[in-house]
Scaffold this motif. Structure first.
Motif, PDB file in Angstrom:
ATOM      1  N   UNK A  61      81.396  12.656  37.087  1.00 22.72           N
ATOM      2  CA  UNK A  61      80.065  12.841  37.678  1.00 22.72           C
ATOM      3  C   UNK A  61      79.897  14.257  38.235  1.00 22.72           C
ATOM      4  N   UNK A  62      80.989  14.849  38.732  1.00 17.46           N
ATOM      5  CA  UNK A  62      80.913  16.214  39.277  1.00 17.46           C
ATOM      6  C   UNK A  62      80.539  17.224  38.198  1.00 17.46           C
ATOM      7  N   UNK A  63      80.839  16.903  36.949  1.00 18.56           N
ATOM      8  CA  UNK A  63      80.473  17.769  35.820  1.00 18.56           C
ATOM      9  C   UNK A  63      79.210  17.269  35.106  1.00 18.56           C
ATOM     10  N   UNK A  64      78.510  16.309  35.730  1.00 20.19           N
ATOM     11  CA  UNK A  64      77.317  15.700  35.139  1.00 20.19           C
ATOM     12  C   UNK A  64      77.630  15.091  33.774  1.00 20.19           C
ATOM     13  N   UNK A  65      78.808  14.447  33.690  1.00 24.06           N
ATOM     14  CA  UNK A  65      79.246  13.757  32.471  1.00 24.06           C
ATOM     15  C   UNK A  65      79.583  12.312  32.825  1.00 24.06           C
TER      16      UNK A  65
ATOM     17  N   UNK B 288     101.272  17.232  26.070  1.00 19.38           N
ATOM     18  CA  UNK B 288     100.103  18.017  26.466  1.00 19.38           C
ATOM     19  C   UNK B 288      99.940  19.183  25.499  1.00 19.38           C
ATOM     20  N   UNK B 289      98.789  19.855  25.628  1.00 16.15           N
ATOM     21  CA  UNK B 289      98.560  21.107  24.906  1.00 16.15           C
ATOM     22  C   UNK B 289      97.617  21.949  25.741  1.00 16.15           C
ATOM     23  N   UNK B 290      97.842  23.257  25.762  1.00 20.05           N
ATOM     24  CA  UNK B 290      96.968  24.146  26.533  1.00 20.05           C
ATOM     25  C   UNK B 290      95.549  24.129  25.974  1.00 20.05           C
ATOM     26  N   UNK B 291      94.568  24.129  26.868  1.00 16.42           N
ATOM     27  CA  UNK B 291      93.169  24.198  26.456  1.00 16.42           C
ATOM     28  C   UNK B 291      92.780  25.647  26.172  1.00 16.42           C
ATOM     29  N   UNK B 292      91.760  25.812  25.313  1.00 19.39           N
ATOM     30  CA  UNK B 292      91.190  27.145  25.156  1.00 19.39           C
ATOM     31  C   UNK B 292      90.403  27.488  26.432  1.00 19.39           C
ATOM     32  N   UNK B 293      89.965  28.743  26.556  1.00 19.68           N
ATOM     33  CA  UNK B 293      89.262  29.154  27.774  1.00 19.68           C
ATOM     34  C   UNK B 293      87.932  28.423  27.901  1.00 19.68           C
ATOM     35  N   UNK B 294      87.688  27.865  29.080  1.00 21.22           N
ATOM     36  CA  UNK B 294      86.436  27.134  29.351  1.00 21.22           C
ATOM     37  C   UNK B 294      85.637  27.871  30.424  1.00 21.22           C
ATOM     38  N   UNK B 295      84.315  27.914  30.235  1.00 20.89           N
ATOM     39  CA  UNK B 295      83.413  28.451  31.257  1.00 20.89           C
ATOM     40  C   UNK B 295      82.345  27.401  31.558  1.00 20.89           C
ATOM     41  N   UNK B 296      82.727  26.359  32.309  1.00 21.91           N
ATOM     42  CA  UNK B 296      81.769  25.270  32.564  1.00 21.91           C
ATOM     43  C   UNK B 296      80.608  25.728  33.452  1.00 21.91           C
ATOM     44  N   UNK B 297      79.506  24.994  33.367  1.00 21.45           N
ATOM     45  CA  UNK B 297      78.331  25.319  34.182  1.00 21.45           C
ATOM     46  C   UNK B 297      78.466  24.741  35.587  1.00 21.45           C
TER      47      UNK B 297
ATOM     48  N   UNK C 102      85.524  32.081  24.516  1.00 23.22           N
ATOM     49  CA  UNK C 102      85.493  30.962  25.461  1.00 23.22           C
ATOM     50  C   UNK C 102      84.436  29.923  25.120  1.00 23.22           C
ATOM     51  N   UNK C 103      84.699  28.696  25.503  1.00 24.40           N
ATOM     52  CA  UNK C 103      83.739  27.599  25.330  1.00 24.40           C
ATOM     53  C   UNK C 103      82.827  27.598  26.549  1.00 24.40           C
ATOM     54  N   UNK C 104      81.520  27.507  26.320  1.00 26.23           N
ATOM     55  CA  UNK C 104      80.550  27.591  27.413  1.00 26.23           C
ATOM     56  C   UNK C 104      79.626  26.377  27.403  1.00 26.23           C
ATOM     57  N   UNK C 105      78.744  26.314  28.418  1.00 28.62           N
ATOM     58  CA  UNK C 105      77.681  25.305  28.442  1.00 28.62           C
ATOM     59  C   UNK C 105      78.205  23.890  28.579  1.00 28.62           C
ATOM     60  N   UNK C 106      77.473  22.936  28.001  1.00 26.03           N
ATOM     61  CA  UNK C 106      77.818  21.518  28.131  1.00 26.03           C
ATOM     62  C   UNK C 106      79.128  21.187  27.413  1.00 26.03           C
ATOM     63  N   UNK C 107      79.445  21.919  26.363  1.00 30.05           N
ATOM     64  CA  UNK C 107      80.736  21.703  25.687  1.00 30.05           C
ATOM     65  C   UNK C 107      81.883  21.978  26.653  1.00 30.05           C
ATOM     66  N   UNK C 108      81.752  23.055  27.429  1.00 28.15           N
ATOM     67  CA  UNK C 108      82.787  23.375  28.418  1.00 28.15           C
ATOM     68  C   UNK C 108      82.816  22.328  29.529  1.00 28.15           C
ATOM     69  N   UNK C 109      81.628  21.864  29.937  1.00 27.92           N
ATOM     70  CA  UNK C 109      81.565  20.848  31.002  1.00 27.92           C
ATOM     71  C   UNK C 109      82.327  19.582  30.614  1.00 27.92           C
ATOM     72  N   UNK C 110      82.079  19.091  29.401  1.00 28.11           N
ATOM     73  CA  UNK C 110      82.648  17.791  29.022  1.00 28.11           C
ATOM     74  C   UNK C 110      84.172  17.883  28.843  1.00 28.11           C
TER      75      UNK C 110
END
Length: 397
Positions: free
Chosen positions: A201-205, A359-368, A160-168
């Motif tokens: 803004x909700x994702x601080x981006x 469209x294309x499915x996203x990989x798993x995201x674990x945003x902060x 899974x993608x984590x941290x700020x990469x997942x947020x954006x």
């Protein structure tokens, strides 16, 4: 994206980029009275062509994504995407009496990390992908001028993608889902502009400035009705209301940085589009040769300089640009260390609701961050199908 523009569009032209004209259909497209009247989604044949283009571009995106591995050369991946679109579209409508134009509507681009858009390098470029890169893949296909575009973001890693990469990425994806629900008959373009900024803004981006989402028509990738990504005193667009039977390329670009990308090197620009309402008698022989080649091969759609005779192209493109015969799609950058995500999709505003065809499915995201704002949750809960008149069952959106 003019302005980014299409950021295509998808596809980004930046707000600072010259964009002095509105694309019009070339006169050569209207050989008979049937083509004089505008073809739109009221024609089942038109809907079929949009969906055929979408099927090809979705498959091309899947192919390119499957080939994205560490040390893969970006130019090779871009070529594979374009070649697949040319081959698959070329196999359609082969046996019809009247020749139907079809092929690449926007060249494949792979922009990495803080690079925002339009990176589609020349054959001599040695840039490769690295483990952990955030890739934005952007491309388009058309059948008979009916265009389907797509952009997708993927991080080159296992798990899974984590941290700020997942947020954006989550910010771009959530904004795209909200936009899909607000680009509907009766709503206005400014409604979408305000909503996607709130989501980011909700994702601080930040939503990246200068990106325009365009209405598309036959042979027109950047129509006059647009949705601005960020309102500012420098970039204003006419207020417009979405209408039934329109088609839009919705272009969402988010950044962990300031969202104010810059053009660092004009030499990186390789994608152009012919300005159909401009003429000039070019002085240099190389320029005349290149402009003739462009006019013959790419009279309307954006193209990559890779497709031109390379030595003459270097010289000829400069003079063509100096006299505004071509519109550039510049390679823009946020600051080093910033991460940029890009989601672009094509939506048909059908009588029974909105139909997102790319469209294309996203990989798993674990945003902060999590979205708790009731207004955003309300937008996301909206269906994409129209309510039936006369008490029929409402389809789930």
């Amino acid at each position: 994206m003019p302005g980014m523009s299409t950021l295509a569009k998808t596809h980004i032209k930046h707000a600072h980029t010259r964009w002095p004209y509105r694309c019009r259909r070339l006169k050569t497209m209207s050989d008979d009275e049937r083509e004089e009247r505008e073809l739109n989604l009221t024609s089942p044949e038109v809907v079929t062509k949009y969906k055929s283009a979408a099927e090809i571009v979705n498959k091309s995106l899947q192919l390119v994504l499957s080939e994205c591995k560490p040390k893969a050369k970006i130019v090779d991946l871009c070529e594979k995407g374009d070649a697949f679109i040319r081959e698959q579209s070329g196999n359609m409508y082969k046996n019809v009496k009247k020749k139907i134009e079809r092929g690449v509507a926007f060249p494949t681009c792979i922009s990495v990390n803080n690079t925002v858009c339009h990176f589609s390098p020349l054959t001599s470029d040695e840039t490769v992908l690295e483990e952990g890169d955030m890739l934005k893949i952007d491309m388009g296909c058309h059948i008979d001028g009916f265009i389907a575009v797509v952009a997708h973001t993927h991080v080159l890693q296992q798990g899974p993608v984590t941290g700020r990469a997942a947020d954006v990425i989550a910010a771009a994806n959530t904004a795209a889902e909200v936009a899909l629900r607000l680009v509907r008959p009766g709503k206005k373009n400014k409604d979408v502009t305000e909503a996607i900024q709130k989501v980011a803004a909700a994702y601080d981006c930040k939503i990246v400035e200068g990106v325009l989402s365009h209405q598309m028509k036959q042979f027109v990738i950047d129509g006059n009705k647009v949705v601005l990504s960020v309102s500012s005193p420098e970039t204003r667009v006419d207020e417009a209301e979405f209408e039934e039977n329109e088609v839009y390329a919705i272009d969402i670009v988010t950044s962990t940085g300031e969202g104010k990308p810059k053009l660092l090197d004009e030499k990186q620009t390789t994608i152009y589009k012919r300005a159909v309402d401009r003429n000039y008698h070019l002085k240099m022989k190389a320029s005349r040769f290149i402009f003739s080649e462009i006019s013959e091969k790419f009279p309307i759609m954006p193209f990559t300089a890779r497709a031109l005779e390379e030595k003459r192209a270097r010289l000829g493109l400069v003079e063509c640009m100096n006299h505004d015969l071509l519109e550039p799609y510049p390679v823009l950058h946020e600051k080093p260390g910033d991460l940029v995500a890009h989601i672009k999709f094509t939506v048909l505003l059908m009588p029974n609701g909105s139909d997102r065809i790319t469209s294309h499915l996203l990989q798993e995201l674990q945003p902060t961050k999590t979205v708790d704002d009731p207004e955003i949750k309300g937008w996301l809960s909206l269906g994409t199908k129209a309510k039936r008149k006369g008490g029929g069952k409402k389809k789930k959106g």
